[in-house]
Scaffold this active site. Structure first.
Site, PDB file in Angstrom:
ATOM      1  N   SER A 206      43.360  30.850  36.325  1.00  0.00           N
ATOM      2  CA  SER A 206      42.363  31.188  35.124  1.00  0.00           C
ATOM      3  C   SER A 206      42.535  30.472  33.887  1.00  0.00           C
ATOM      4  O   SER A 206      42.165  30.658  32.972  1.00  0.00           O
ATOM      5  CB  SER A 206      41.646  32.567  35.912  1.00  0.00           C
ATOM      6  OG  SER A 206      42.501  33.261  35.040  1.00  0.00           O
TER       7      SER A 206
ATOM      8  N   LYS B  37      44.192  42.858  32.373  1.00  0.00           N
ATOM      9  CA  LYS B  37      43.547  43.991  33.718  1.00  0.00           C
ATOM     10  C   LYS B  37      43.959  45.298  33.966  1.00  0.00           C
ATOM     11  O   LYS B  37      43.613  46.479  33.675  1.00  0.00           O
ATOM     12  CB  LYS B  37      42.943  43.651  35.136  1.00  0.00           C
ATOM     13  CG  LYS B  37      42.513  42.468  35.461  1.00  0.00           C
ATOM     14  CD  LYS B  37      40.477  42.603  34.560  1.00  0.00           C
ATOM     15  CE  LYS B  37      40.081  41.264  35.602  1.00  0.00           C
ATOM     16  NZ  LYS B  37      37.904  41.604  34.927  1.00  0.00           N
TER      17      LYS B  37
END
Length: 338
Positions: free
Chosen positions: A287, A47
């Protein structure tokens, strides 16, 4: 010659790809797995790429400037940490509304970066996932109305999210594998990484297979994982079912570049996390574990013998130690099948 950087913003990207040789030998894999280790970004996840792209592209357009605007986002994930870090590095104030289920580590990181954690009325927050993307925008609008000179990053629909991965992550994978990547594996949170990387890779070679990870919906209500964010998958959402895209499919996601969807269980996710830590010395988050588990299943197939499989591994496991992600659970992991 000295190499001194002026800001952590200059350290985003060019994360390493590491091939997992010992894991391949231990599991008898037919294909090769080389993980893209995104936790090498300065604020610790993939991110970082979209946070920096969103801020700097807005600066170029003259929409925001340091010392004047307050950045705003509503998120439970790593985007908030990345925005907080770069807001601090660039001189912005940052307000973040966080969703339920955020790990203690991530809250503390936001505090460390001096982010202002704000809340919205319960009726706006409750059921936000079921309501879809519009509900997220309602929360952002609520914060925006109460913030002079506020500017919302809107990661779920901001095209700069996709652009960050199309311009940087995809090319890095292509260049670092000398164009030899055969299969790309990724999950969908905001949709940016999957869309951007896949679009770039398929423009280079339409034969590259793109596999999208989906969490097993049964796990969401499993007592073992219930109460942890997203049923333990931390940002990977089920964006596709037998009826097509569900209401939470982000605007940034485009299934045009997807070849197949593969459902993964929490047992397989945990097993993959622990195998990678035990055999390769790499401890990743949930994830990442889900993407790695799908890569392992792909690498076990005869048709993928000697093919190069690259899963995108978003962050490491240190952000989830409060949830005992490091603890081996033989009763659960024995159901993984690998």
């Amino acid at each position: 010659m000295a190499k001194i950087y002026d800001s952590i913003t200059q350290l985003v990207g060019h994360t390493p790809i590491v091939e997992f040789h010992r894991l391949k030998a231990a599991l008898g894999l037919k294909g090769r797995i080389a993980g893209k280790l995104e936790y090498f970004n300065p604020a610790g996840s993939h991110k970082d790429r979209i946070a920096l792209e969103i801020i700097e592209e807005a600066e170029k357009r003259g929409e925001i400037s340091p010392g004047k605007n307050t950045l705003i986002e509503f998120t439970s994930g790593n985007t908030g940490i990345a925005l907080a870090a770069f807001a601090a590095a660039k001189g912005y104030k940052f307000k973040i509304g966080i969703q339920n289920g955020v790990s203690a580590e991530r809250k503390k990181l936001l505090e460390a970066y001096n982010a202002e954690i704000v809340s919205a009325p319960k009726e706006l927050i409750d059921g936000v996932f079921e309501k879809g993307i519009a509900a997220f925008n309602e929360v952002l609008d609520y914060f925006l109305e109460r913030t002079p000179d506020g500017w919302t990053t809107r990661q779920l629909s901001n095209p700069d999210n996709v652009a960050a991965h199309y311009r940087h992550t995809g090319p890095e994978i292509w260049e670092d594998t000398d164009g030899k990547v055969d299969i790309f594996v990724g999950g969908v949170g905001t949709g940016g990484s999957t869309h951007g990387v896949s679009k770039f890779l398929k423009e280079k070679n339409s034969g590259i297979k793109v596999v999208i990870v989906q969490p097993d919906k049964k796990d969401v209500e499993n007592p073992v994982v219930k109460g942890t964010e997203d049923g333990g998958f931390h940002g990977i959402h089920a964006v596709h079912d037998e009826k097509g895209l569900n209401p939470m499919a982000p605007t940034n996601f485009n299934e045009k570049y997807v070849d197949t969807y593969e459902t993964i269980s929490y047992a397989e996710t945990l097993r993959a996390i622990h195998l990678l830590a035990h055999y390769e010395g790499i401890f990743v988050g949930a994830s990442s574990g889900a993407s790695l588990a799908v890569a392992i299943k792909q690498a076990l197939r005869d048709e993928n013998k000697d093919k190069l499989i690259v899963p995108l591994l978003p962050d490491n496991g240190e952000r989830y130690l409060s949830e005992d992600l490091q603890r081996v659970r033989p009763d659960i992991e024995s159901k993984a099948g690998f």
